[in-house]
Design a protein around this motif. Structure first.
Motif, short mmCIF file in Angstrom:
data_model
loop_
_atom_site.label_atom_id
_atom_site.label_comp_id
_atom_site.label_asym_id
_atom_site.label_seq_id
_atom_site.Cartn_x
_atom_site.Cartn_y
_atom_site.Cartn_z
N GLU A 125 0.84 -1.20 0.00
CA GLU A 125 0.00 0.00 0.00
C GLU A 125 0.87 1.24 0.00
OE1 GLU A 125 -2.70 -0.19 3.27
OE2 GLU A 125 -3.69 -2.02 2.56
N PRO A 126 0.35 2.37 -0.49
CA PRO A 126 1.11 3.61 -0.45
C PRO A 126 1.53 3.94 0.98
CG PRO A 126 -0.83 3.86 -1.84
CD PRO A 126 -0.95 2.52 -1.17
N GLY A 127 2.85 4.13 1.17
CA GLY A 127 3.35 4.48 2.49
C GLY A 127 3.66 3.30 3.39
N SER A 128 3.47 2.07 2.92
CA SER A 128 3.72 0.92 3.79
C SER A 128 5.21 0.67 4.02
CB SER A 128 3.08 -0.34 3.19
OG SER A 128 3.67 -0.67 1.95
N HIS A 129 6.05 1.10 3.07
CA HIS A 129 7.50 1.00 3.18
C HIS A 129 7.95 -0.42 3.57
CE1 HIS A 129 11.40 2.90 3.02
NE2 HIS A 129 11.72 2.41 4.21
N TYR A 130 7.45 -1.38 2.85
CA TYR A 130 7.85 -2.79 2.95
C TYR A 130 7.38 -3.50 4.22
CZ TYR A 130 11.21 -0.95 -0.47
OH TYR A 130 11.81 -0.30 -1.53
N SER A 136 -3.88 -1.02 5.79
CA SER A 136 -4.99 -0.13 6.17
C SER A 136 -6.25 -0.40 5.37
CB SER A 136 -4.56 1.34 5.99
OG SER A 136 -4.15 1.59 4.67
N THR A 137 -6.14 -1.17 4.26
CA THR A 137 -7.34 -1.58 3.53
C THR A 137 -8.24 -2.35 4.49
OG1 THR A 137 -6.17 -1.72 1.43
CG2 THR A 137 -8.19 -3.00 1.63
N ARG A 138 -9.53 -2.03 4.48
CA ARG A 138 -10.47 -2.62 5.44
C ARG A 138 -11.42 -3.60 4.77
NH1 ARG A 138 -8.83 -1.63 10.54
NH2 ARG A 138 -10.90 -2.42 11.12
N LYS A 152 -4.25 -0.33 -3.18
CA LYS A 152 -3.03 -1.11 -3.25
C LYS A 152 -2.12 -0.54 -4.33
CE LYS A 152 -4.39 -4.17 -0.20
NZ LYS A 152 -3.68 -4.38 1.09
N GLY A 153 -0.82 -0.64 -4.10
CA GLY A 153 0.13 -0.07 -5.05
C GLY A 153 1.05 -1.11 -5.67
N VAL A 154 1.54 -0.80 -6.85
CA VAL A 154 2.51 -1.62 -7.60
C VAL A 154 2.07 -3.09 -7.65
CG1 VAL A 154 4.97 -1.96 -8.03
CG2 VAL A 154 4.25 -0.11 -6.53
N VAL A 155 0.87 -3.30 -8.14
CA VAL A 155 0.34 -4.66 -8.31
C VAL A 155 0.76 -5.15 -9.70
CG1 VAL A 155 -1.70 -6.12 -8.30
CG2 VAL A 155 -1.59 -4.09 -6.83
N GLY A 172 -8.01 -5.07 14.59
CA GLY A 172 -6.71 -4.57 15.01
C GLY A 172 -6.37 -3.23 14.39
N SER A 173 -5.20 -2.70 14.79
CA SER A 173 -4.73 -1.42 14.28
C SER A 173 -3.83 -1.63 13.06
CB SER A 173 -3.96 -0.65 15.36
OG SER A 173 -2.81 -1.39 15.77
N GLU A 174 -3.39 -0.54 12.47
CA GLU A 174 -2.74 -0.57 11.16
C GLU A 174 -1.47 -1.42 11.13
OE1 GLU A 174 -1.05 2.64 7.81
OE2 GLU A 174 -1.64 3.31 9.81
N PHE A 175 -0.73 -1.53 12.24
CA PHE A 175 0.56 -2.22 12.23
C PHE A 175 0.50 -3.61 12.86
CE2 PHE A 175 1.59 2.26 11.92
CZ PHE A 175 2.58 2.29 10.96
#
Length: 381
Positions: A125-130, A136-138, A152-155, A172-175
């Protein structure tokens, strides 16, 4: 330890290398990579007919390989040819279905092996940095099914995929590692928007938007909220694949450079006769062999306990990131200005080596992960 491949794997490597050399030369590859599709459906079926895709999966799932070294053999050959067909996502999605899918979902692996369907992993996802757990997709329960919302990015190959394996947070939360679920989503579902683009190293990828996408209950892969372990398992095979692919590309870049140093003359002498260049080339050959050892170690650890396996994978990806960049830089510098030209295949190998570092985590990410895994093992002891 015996580092020789089995006879079956040697035959597979010989067959695939010969096919790529004869049918997938650089001009053919360049035309495919720059096409509007970003891959060749005809070539994909031919790879399937050769049994190359089947080598990536266990016999229980309709394949005839599936071990870490089977994956490494296939992708090392693919790296030699800079093959752009959707092998990586087919491997990752197929291994995820084999690991946690229902009987009906696992049956889909057969259509991946015979090349009749294409699957793509929609996880980053944008900003997930690996960070694999940063989702954050729900996904929310909606009647008898689910409702997806996110981006989603770079699929890879998303424009032509039949189905997407989408990660989404159900709790749960994002991380958090817990609370991530996996879903099989047909690409043509209402609310799935795909914006494709060309990649710098050839082929195509896309940004995927999920806008209130409704899917059935049978789209859930595995148990709700337990998708992280499946992702880690499947992307582990993806890491073996990428590191082996890079190794194949390095071998070709090395061979191009050695041939250039033997034939290009300056002051009436071959460039390879100058001691300073010999030293640089010798250092490069040692680096490539170190990378080869890391790939062998990762492939051997494919079925090891989690911490041992993930540490070997991160060590290999870190090594490949460092050595791949060095091989790309040195090969181009030793060629001089011609090394940067589009017409010379070397430049395309250099691009691919640099971009492999950014797939499934770059060298900085995997160095930090390796350190964390070492700390985890020490604490357990």
């Amino acid at each position: 330890m015996n580092f020789q491949h089995t006879e079956d794997r040697r035959m597979l490597a010989d067959t695939l290398n010969r096919f790529i050399s004869e049918q997938y030369g650089f001009d053919t590859r360049d035309k495919i990579a720059r096409s509007s599709e970003g891959f060749s459906a005809d070539m994909w079926r031919r790879f399937a007919d050769l049994g190359v895709i089947g080598a990536l999966f266990d016999e229980a799932d309709g394949g005839f390989g599936g071990q870490g070294f089977d994956v490494a053999v296939v992708f090392e050959a693919l790296g030699r040819g800079l093959v752009v067909e959707p092998f990586l996502d087919t491997l990752i999605v197929g291994r995820a279905l084999a690991h946690a899918g229902s009987e009906e979902q696992r049956a889909r692996i057969a259509s991946l092996i015979d090349g009749s369907q294409i699957a793509a992993l929609a996880h980053d996802e944008p900003g997930s940095h690996y960070e694999a757990a940063r989702v954050s997709t729900r996904a929310e329960k909606h009647g008898d099914g689910w409702l997806l919302q996110g981006a989603k990015g770079v699929v890879q190959h998303a424009e032509h995929a039949d189905v997407l394996l989408v990660s989404a947070r159900t709790s749960g939360s994002e991380f958090d590692e817990s609370g991530i679920s996996l879903f099989l989503v047909p690409r043509d579902s209402d609310g799935v928007k795909v914006r494709g683009y060309r990649k710098i190293d050839g082929g195509r990828a896309a940004e995927v938007t999920l806008d209130n996408v409704r899917i059935g209950a049978d789209a859930l892969v595995g148990a709700e909220g337990s998708g992280f372990a499946t992702l880690e398992h499947a992307t582990g095979f993806g890491l073996i694949a990428l590191t082996a692919e890079a190794l194949g590309a390095m071998d070709v870049a090395r061979d191009f450079t050695l041939e250039y140093l033997r034939t290009r003359k300056q002051f009436g002498l071959p460039l390879g006769s100058f001691q300073a260049l010999q030293h640089r080339m010798a250092d490069l050959l040692l680096d490539i062999e170190q990378a080869r050892s890391a790939v062998i170690n990762a492939a051997a650890a494919a079925d090891a306990p989690r911490v041992q396996r993930e540490r070997a994978l991160s060590a290999a990806k870190y090594t490949i990131g460092q050595v791949g960049a060095r091989v790309a830089e040195e090969a181009i510098q030793l060629h001089g200005g011609i090394g940067m030209t589009w017409e010379l295949p070397l430049a395309h190998y250099a691009k691919r080596l640099v971009m492999i570092d950014h797939q499934l985590g770059d060298e900085d990410h995997h160095l930090a992960r390796y350190i964390a895994l070492n700390a985890l093992e020490s604490a357990a002891a």
